[in-house]
Design a protein around this motif. Structure first.
Motif, PDB file in Angstrom:
ATOM      1  N   CYS A 131      12.888  69.653  45.599  1.00  0.00           N
ATOM      2  CA  CYS A 131      11.555  69.825  46.170  1.00  0.00           C
ATOM      3  C   CYS A 131      11.649  69.637  47.676  1.00  0.00           C
ATOM      4  CB  CYS A 131      10.581  68.782  45.602  1.00  0.00           C
ATOM      5  SG  CYS A 131      10.143  69.024  43.888  1.00  0.00           S
ATOM      6  N   ARG A 132      11.314  70.646  48.427  1.00  0.00           N
ATOM      7  CA  ARG A 132      11.348  70.539  49.881  1.00  0.00           C
ATOM      8  C   ARG A 132      10.062  71.112  50.438  1.00  0.00           C
ATOM      9  NH1 ARG A 132      15.874  73.380  53.639  1.00  0.00           N
ATOM     10  NH2 ARG A 132      14.525  75.148  53.245  1.00  0.00           N
ATOM     11  N   THR A 133       9.380  70.331  51.268  1.00  0.00           N
ATOM     12  CA  THR A 133       8.119  70.799  51.825  1.00  0.00           C
ATOM     13  C   THR A 133       8.348  72.077  52.607  1.00  0.00           C
ATOM     14  OG1 THR A 133       8.436  69.377  53.757  1.00  0.00           O
ATOM     15  CG2 THR A 133       7.092  68.502  51.973  1.00  0.00           C
ATOM     16  N   GLY A 134       7.446  73.004  52.449  1.00  0.00           N
ATOM     17  CA  GLY A 134       7.534  74.283  53.144  1.00  0.00           C
ATOM     18  C   GLY A 134       8.098  75.399  52.305  1.00  0.00           C
ATOM     19  N   ASP A 135       8.832  75.063  51.232  1.00  0.00           N
ATOM     20  CA  ASP A 135       9.438  76.110  50.413  1.00  0.00           C
ATOM     21  C   ASP A 135       8.397  77.001  49.755  1.00  0.00           C
ATOM     22  OD1 ASP A 135      12.003  75.442  51.057  1.00  0.00           O
ATOM     23  OD2 ASP A 135      12.486  74.470  49.146  1.00  0.00           O
ATOM     24  N   LEU A 136       7.327  76.395  49.258  1.00  0.00           N
ATOM     25  CA  LEU A 136       6.289  77.189  48.597  1.00  0.00           C
ATOM     26  C   LEU A 136       5.608  78.129  49.592  1.00  0.00           C
ATOM     27  CD1 LEU A 136       4.708  77.912  46.093  1.00  0.00           C
ATOM     28  CD2 LEU A 136       3.221  75.944  46.519  1.00  0.00           C
TER      29      LEU A 136
END
Length: 201
Positions: free
Chosen positions: A85-90
């Protein structure tokens, strides 16, 4: 039958997925490759219904690959895979117009379900990835600035970036200076680290 193009950098996982999908009666792997540069060429030849793409592909990453595939073969739906889970991926997946984003440690049945749903026109996002996005900061960078910084993060010089993006070297340097100002970075390396930690790259 759902025709799948698999693009995964890790040989072991790629082989395991091919073997697994081979045992699912309505799925057919029409290609299994290990780099982003091969995706479009293979997709245009094999005409898959769904492309399952690792976001960490060497060279052209999964996001850029998904965007290119969407532009050249819009009937093929893309599901991006990530290992964490990495912020910004979505946000980046949505910008690339991918139809799905899943974690690599999802269960086999959930992955098959995601592929089937995407093939029918739905969008699929892993709940953990959706929640991680809620707390992420909006990127101050333009799409072009992200392209420049992404190439820089892979070790490209200003001249190489200029050549790849059909820009002048001066324009590339201006982009890098503007990026540093926007993110409060001391230099290019610092800007890359800030952007990666924020999930903008």
């Amino acid at each position: 039958m759902i025709r799948i193009l698999l693009a995964e950098r890790a040989p072991l996982l790629r082989g395991a997925l091919v073997a697994f999908f081979g045992g699912v009666k309505d799925l057919d792997v029409v290609g299994a490759i290990d780099s982003g540069e091969q995706v479009l060429r293979t997709a245009l030849y094999r005409r898959p219904d769904v492309a399952l793409i690792d976001i960490g592909l060497p060279g052209l990453d999964g996001f850029a690959t998904a965007r290119e595939l969407r532009e050249e073969l819009p009937e093929c739906r893309t599901v991006l895979m990530t290992s964490r889970c990495r912020t910004g991926d979505l946000r980046r997946a949505a910008a690339a117009r991918a139809a799905g984003l899943v974690l690599k440690d999802t269960s086999p049945s959930e992955l098959v379900d995601a592929i089937r749903r995407v093939a029918t026109g739905e969008r699929v996002v892993d709940p953990d990835l959706a929640f991680s996005e809620l707390g992420s900061a909006e990127s101050p960078l333009t799409e072009r600035e992200i392209e420049v910084l992404s190439l820089a993060s892979r070790g490209a010089s200003a001249a190489q970036i200029a050549e790849d993006l059909f820009l002048t070297i001066g324009t590339v340097r201006n982009h890098l200076s503007r990026i540093n100002r926007k993110v409060g970075a001391r230099n290019r390396i610092h800007a890359i680290r800030i952007a990666e930690e924020a999930g903008w790259l």
